[in-house]
Design a protein around this motif. Sequence first.
Motif, PDB file in Angstrom:
ATOM      1  N   ALA A 103      50.570  22.404 -41.448  1.00 36.07           N
ATOM      2  CA  ALA A 103      50.550  23.061 -42.760  1.00 36.07           C
ATOM      3  C   ALA A 103      49.450  24.100 -42.823  1.00 36.07           C
ATOM      4  N   PHE A 104      49.615  25.025 -43.737  1.00 35.81           N
ATOM      5  CA  PHE A 104      48.637  26.079 -43.945  1.00 35.81           C
ATOM      6  C   PHE A 104      47.334  25.524 -44.516  1.00 35.81           C
ATOM      7  N   VAL A 105      46.225  26.113 -44.080  1.00 40.08           N
ATOM      8  CA  VAL A 105      44.896  25.791 -44.615  1.00 40.08           C
ATOM      9  C   VAL A 105      44.312  27.114 -45.092  1.00 40.08           C
ATOM     10  N   PRO A 106      44.607  27.500 -46.321  1.00 36.67           N
ATOM     11  CA  PRO A 106      44.233  28.852 -46.768  1.00 36.67           C
ATOM     12  C   PRO A 106      42.758  28.977 -47.118  1.00 36.67           C
ATOM     13  N   THR A 116      51.330  33.485 -42.923  1.00 33.76           N
ATOM     14  CA  THR A 116      52.398  33.123 -41.995  1.00 33.76           C
ATOM     15  C   THR A 116      52.625  34.225 -40.970  1.00 33.76           C
ATOM     16  N   ASN A 117      53.631  34.060 -40.118  1.00 34.01           N
ATOM     17  CA  ASN A 117      53.916  35.063 -39.087  1.00 34.01           C
ATOM     18  C   ASN A 117      55.126  35.916 -39.472  1.00 34.01           C
ATOM     19  N   GLU A 118      55.394  36.908 -38.666  1.00 32.27           N
ATOM     20  CA  GLU A 118      56.467  37.850 -38.991  1.00 32.27           C
ATOM     21  C   GLU A 118      57.833  37.173 -38.991  1.00 32.27           C
ATOM     22  N   TYR A 119      58.018  36.197 -38.123  1.00 34.01           N
ATOM     23  CA  TYR A 119      59.301  35.492 -38.075  1.00 34.01           C
ATOM     24  C   TYR A 119      59.628  34.881 -39.441  1.00 34.01           C
ATOM     25  N   PRO A 184      53.626  29.211 -36.858  1.00 37.39           N
ATOM     26  CA  PRO A 184      52.605  30.133 -37.358  1.00 37.39           C
ATOM     27  C   PRO A 184      51.202  29.525 -37.323  1.00 37.39           C
ATOM     28  N   PHE A 185      51.059  28.348 -36.700  1.00 41.62           N
ATOM     29  CA  PHE A 185      49.820  27.583 -36.826  1.00 41.62           C
ATOM     30  C   PHE A 185      48.946  27.557 -35.577  1.00 41.62           C
ATOM     31  N   ALA A 186      49.308  28.269 -34.511  1.00 44.74           N
ATOM     32  CA  ALA A 186      48.528  28.203 -33.274  1.00 44.74           C
ATOM     33  C   ALA A 186      47.103  28.724 -33.478  1.00 44.74           C
ATOM     34  N   ASP A 187      46.960  29.868 -34.133  1.00 49.21           N
ATOM     35  CA  ASP A 187      45.621  30.418 -34.370  1.00 49.21           C
ATOM     36  C   ASP A 187      44.834  29.530 -35.334  1.00 49.21           C
ATOM     37  N   LEU A 188      45.519  28.956 -36.302  1.00 43.45           N
ATOM     38  CA  LEU A 188      44.856  28.057 -37.244  1.00 43.45           C
ATOM     39  C   LEU A 188      44.301  26.840 -36.515  1.00 43.45           C
ATOM     40  N   ARG A 189      45.082  26.286 -35.615  1.00 48.71           N
ATOM     41  CA  ARG A 189      44.616  25.140 -34.826  1.00 48.71           C
ATOM     42  C   ARG A 189      43.341  25.496 -34.074  1.00 48.71           C
ATOM     43  N   THR A 190      43.313  26.667 -33.446  1.00 50.32           N
ATOM     44  CA  THR A 190      42.126  27.101 -32.711  1.00 50.32           C
ATOM     45  C   THR A 190      40.928  27.221 -33.643  1.00 50.32           C
ATOM     46  N   ARG A 191      41.158  27.789 -34.817  1.00 48.92           N
ATOM     47  CA  ARG A 191      40.078  27.951 -35.800  1.00 48.92           C
ATOM     48  C   ARG A 191      39.505  26.613 -36.249  1.00 48.92           C
TER      49      ARG A 191
END
Length: 231
Positions: A103-106, A116-119, A184-191
């Motif tokens: 899930a998103f963590v805004p 989110t991503n372009e897809y 859309p969460f790969a970069d969020l996971r890294t963060r």
Amino acid sequence: MTTFVLVPGAWKGSWAYESVVPLLERAGHTVHAVTLTGLRPDDDDATVATANLDTHADDVLRLLDRAHLTSATLVGHSYAGMVITAAADRAGGRISRLVHLDAFVPRDGESWWSATNEYFREVFAAGAAATGYAVRPPEKNGGDPRRRPHPLASVMQTVRLTGAVTQVPRREFIYCSGWEDQTPFADLRTRLEADPEWLVHDLPTAHNAMREDPEAVATLLLGERTADAFR
């Protein structure tokens, strides 16, 4: 005993957690699964058209008030990460744990659309073309027929955060790694992995983990190492 408040993602209602709820209850916990405004079977077009992120955060806050909850665990799947973040920021210390299930963590000022991503922007734009205010569920084999059009305003509205959400004692992110081509969460996971205030878990499922592996989801929510704890 823990009190769980489970919030579903886009297009779904409380039924999204139907396989997880009995596992948590069997372990002795109280569970409230939420259907957000605009996604209830009897909601009319005007309700769908006007429901936004604030509306959905208020849905959660009203449940806290109605059930007199003071130490709740909020769980949000996908879009609902926006909802539980906004609700926790406004809950006045009544949230003890946040679990963002793929899930998103805004951050303050972000929206689902910006995060989110372009897809998925393309999926939502195409889905809203017919009405301009409701995003129809994607057409795919195996999609649950109970899914409903999702209020477009809820994914466009930016979240307003005071910073109170950062005081929630326990914050966790569950990354579903079984759909790497679309997530859309790969970069969020890294963060979040680099943030000592967050605990990050990995699940080898696709996005709809509650349906694909409810036992694994329940295990993480229970904080147990094996699913045997609730069998």
